[in-house]
Design a protein around this motif. Structure first.
Motif, short mmCIF file in Angstrom:
data_model
loop_
_atom_site.label_atom_id
_atom_site.label_comp_id
_atom_site.label_asym_id
_atom_site.label_seq_id
_atom_site.Cartn_x
_atom_site.Cartn_y
_atom_site.Cartn_z
N MET A 60 0.84 -1.20 0.00
CA MET A 60 0.00 0.00 0.00
C MET A 60 0.87 1.25 0.00
N VAL A 61 1.89 1.26 0.85
CA VAL A 61 2.80 2.40 0.89
C VAL A 61 3.54 2.54 -0.43
N ALA A 62 4.02 1.41 -0.97
CA ALA A 62 4.80 1.43 -2.21
C ALA A 62 3.99 1.88 -3.41
N SER A 63 2.65 1.77 -3.34
CA SER A 63 1.81 2.10 -4.48
C SER A 63 1.39 3.56 -4.53
N ARG A 64 1.84 4.37 -3.56
CA ARG A 64 1.52 5.80 -3.61
C ARG A 64 2.34 6.47 -4.70
N SER A 65 1.76 7.40 -5.43
CA SER A 65 2.46 7.99 -6.57
C SER A 65 3.76 8.66 -6.15
N TYR A 66 3.75 9.34 -5.00
CA TYR A 66 4.94 10.06 -4.58
C TYR A 66 6.03 9.13 -4.06
N VAL A 67 5.67 7.84 -3.82
CA VAL A 67 6.67 6.83 -3.50
C VAL A 67 7.19 6.18 -4.78
N ILE A 68 6.29 5.89 -5.70
CA ILE A 68 6.67 5.25 -6.96
C ILE A 68 7.74 6.06 -7.70
N VAL A 69 7.59 7.39 -7.69
CA VAL A 69 8.49 8.22 -8.50
C VAL A 69 9.80 8.55 -7.80
N ARG A 70 9.99 8.11 -6.54
CA ARG A 70 11.26 8.39 -5.86
C ARG A 70 12.38 7.57 -6.48
N PRO A 71 13.61 8.02 -6.42
CA PRO A 71 14.74 7.17 -6.84
C PRO A 71 14.75 5.88 -6.02
N PRO A 72 15.22 4.77 -6.61
CA PRO A 72 15.15 3.47 -5.92
C PRO A 72 15.70 3.48 -4.51
N ALA A 73 16.83 4.14 -4.28
CA ALA A 73 17.43 4.15 -2.94
C ALA A 73 16.52 4.85 -1.94
N GLU A 74 15.89 5.95 -2.33
CA GLU A 74 14.98 6.67 -1.44
C GLU A 74 13.73 5.85 -1.16
N ARG A 75 13.23 5.17 -2.20
CA ARG A 75 12.04 4.33 -2.03
C ARG A 75 12.34 3.21 -1.05
N THR A 76 13.48 2.56 -1.20
CA THR A 76 13.86 1.47 -0.29
C THR A 76 14.03 1.97 1.14
N ALA A 77 14.64 3.13 1.30
CA ALA A 77 14.84 3.70 2.64
C ALA A 77 13.50 4.00 3.31
N LEU A 78 12.54 4.51 2.54
CA LEU A 78 11.24 4.80 3.11
C LEU A 78 10.54 3.51 3.55
N LEU A 79 10.55 2.50 2.71
CA LEU A 79 9.89 1.24 3.06
C LEU A 79 10.57 0.58 4.27
N ASP A 80 11.89 0.70 4.36
CA ASP A 80 12.60 0.18 5.53
C ASP A 80 12.17 0.92 6.79
N ALA A 81 12.00 2.24 6.69
CA ALA A 81 11.58 3.03 7.85
C ALA A 81 10.17 2.64 8.29
N VAL A 82 9.29 2.38 7.33
CA VAL A 82 7.93 1.95 7.67
C VAL A 82 7.97 0.59 8.35
N GLN A 83 8.80 -0.32 7.84
CA GLN A 83 8.93 -1.64 8.46
C GLN A 83 9.42 -1.51 9.90
N ARG A 84 10.38 -0.64 10.15
CA ARG A 84 10.87 -0.44 11.52
C ARG A 84 9.77 0.10 12.42
N LEU A 85 8.96 1.01 11.88
CA LEU A 85 7.85 1.54 12.67
C LEU A 85 6.90 0.42 13.07
N LEU A 86 6.57 -0.46 12.15
CA LEU A 86 5.68 -1.57 12.46
C LEU A 86 6.30 -2.49 13.52
#
Length: 243
Positions: free
Chosen positions: A191-217
């Motif tokens: 769900m997080v990865a499918s947001r438009s502002y996440v999709i268009v991020r550079p791969p490294a930034e996208r991965t860092a965001l998803l890692d941060a969300v995983q840590r929050l969970l």
């Protein structure tokens, strides 16, 4: 990134969109489709998250979606639904042919003046324009922290209780539905990865965001140790009748 790039980004994450995005309460479609409807059109249908709640409520349901990858994913999920290439400003259907036209998570990508004229062209007199948004409820502390992680300068910000529409639509009806979507963690991350502002991020930034969300969970008291994530939503529904 431009508005157009965000609007056209979803095909790159079609599988994540289908896996991660929530559906919609049944009451939403029930309130938008007139009794005895012959044709209902779902515009900006994506992978058919809202389209599937329309199936069976009219003699025919047609999905309109500009992105080829999203249309293909929709057809795989809903093989009985005709999926057409088009937009809210250019709906490939005849004048006065539809009993209802819906936009779920899509009207904010449409020029409201041009889109309203085009919807009015396709609708029969007395037909319904329905605008629908699922919005995460950020009143709980953990969801506030999630929102802070996900928010980007280019995130779409709007008043879902007062969308802009053009002539001939005015004085619409407004309802809200509060509900909880229980998701597996992998679906939540999609769900997080499918947001438009996440999709268009550079791969490294996208991965860092998803890692941060995983840590929050992993550490938040509301989600730590759980196999599923309870996501609270408010579904905003606007109903307009074509004169």
């Amino acid at each position: 990134m431009t508005f157009e790039q965000h609007a056209q980004s979803f095909g790159a994450a079609a599988d994540a969109y289908e896996h991660g995005r929530p559906g919609y309460p049944d009451e939403v479609a029930a309130g938008l489709v007139p009794d005895g409807a012959r044709l209902v059109v779902d515009v900006g249908a994506g992978t058919g998250k809202f389209t599937r709640t329309l199936v069976g409520r009219a003699a025919e349901v047609v999905a309109v979606e500009p992105d080829r990858a999203m249309r293909e994913r929709l057809t795989a999920v809903l093989p009985g639904v005709r999926a057409l290439d088009g937009t809210g400003e250019a709906i490939p259907l005849p004048d006065g042919s539809a009993d209802a036209v819906t936009f779920a998570q899509a009207w904010h990508w449409v020029d409201p003046a041009r889109g309203s004229v085009e919807v009015a062209r396709v609708l029969r007199p007395g037909g319904v324009l329905g605008l629908v948004w699922n919005v995460r409820d950020e009143t709980r502390p953990w969801s506030q922290r999630l929102g802070a992680l996900m928010r980007q300068p280019e995130s779409r910000v709007m008043d879902y209780g007062a969308p802009v529409v053009g002539a001939p639509f005015d004085d619409g009806e407004y309802e809200r539905f509060h509900w909880v979507h229980e998701q597996e963690r992998s679906a939540f991350l999609d769900m997080v990865a499918s947001r438009s502002y996440v999709i268009v991020r550079p791969p490294a930034e996208r991965t860092a965001l998803l890692d941060a969300v995983q840590r929050l969970l992993d550490v938040d008291p509301d989600t730590a140790g759980r196999d599923t994530v309870p996501v609270e939503y408010t579904t905003h529904v606007h109903r307009y009748v074509r004169p």
